[in-house]
Design a protein around this motif. Sequence first.
Motif, PDB file in Angstrom:
ATOM      1  N   ILE A  11       0.769  -1.100   0.132  1.00 27.22           N
ATOM      2  CA  ILE A  11       0.008  -0.147  -0.167  1.00 27.22           C
ATOM      3  C   ILE A  11       1.164   1.045   0.272  1.00 27.22           C
ATOM      4  N   ALA A  13       0.943   5.950  -1.750  1.00 29.88           N
ATOM      5  CA  ALA A  13       1.138   6.558  -2.027  1.00 29.88           C
ATOM      6  C   ALA A  13      -0.395   6.478  -3.082  1.00 29.88           C
ATOM      7  N   GLN A  15      -2.064   3.904  -3.757  1.00 28.89           N
ATOM      8  CA  GLN A  15      -3.410   3.042  -3.735  1.00 28.89           C
ATOM      9  C   GLN A  15      -3.787   4.344  -2.066  1.00 28.89           C
ATOM     10  N   VAL A  16      -3.240   5.068  -1.496  1.00 27.34           N
ATOM     11  CA  VAL A  16      -3.892   6.017  -0.815  1.00 27.34           C
ATOM     12  C   VAL A  16      -4.865   6.795  -0.857  1.00 27.34           C
ATOM     13  N   ILE A  17      -4.317   7.663  -1.940  1.00 25.76           N
ATOM     14  CA  ILE A  17      -5.205   8.340  -3.194  1.00 25.76           C
ATOM     15  C   ILE A  17      -5.993   8.144  -3.702  1.00 25.76           C
ATOM     16  N   ILE A  19      -7.663   5.525  -2.310  1.00 29.22           N
ATOM     17  CA  ILE A  19      -8.777   5.401  -1.044  1.00 29.22           C
ATOM     18  C   ILE A  19      -9.445   6.040  -0.895  1.00 29.22           C
ATOM     19  N   ILE A  20      -9.228   7.584  -0.766  1.00 23.40           N
ATOM     20  CA  ILE A  20      -9.537   8.732  -0.448  1.00 23.40           C
ATOM     21  C   ILE A  20     -10.707   9.110  -1.446  1.00 23.40           C
TER      22      ILE A  20
END
Length: 68
Positions: A11, A13, A15-17, A19-20
């Motif tokens: 996981i 950056a 993937q985090v973007i 998800i957000i």
Amino acid sequence: MNALAIFLGVIGAPQVILIIAIVLLLFGGKKIPELMKGLGGGVKEFKNAMKDDQPANSKKEEETKEKE
């Protein structure tokens, strides 16, 4: 465990973007602060409950100290 790591990958950056962005699309910008406030309140209540839940031995020690 290795199969799970291979399936999920790392996981990072991007993937985090993603998800957000999905959360913003699902809940909208106005609803997210309300959700975070509720989550924070739940965590606060949990911490208070853990603090109030003392072992029986320490309660007995406190009662004997108060009597003295």
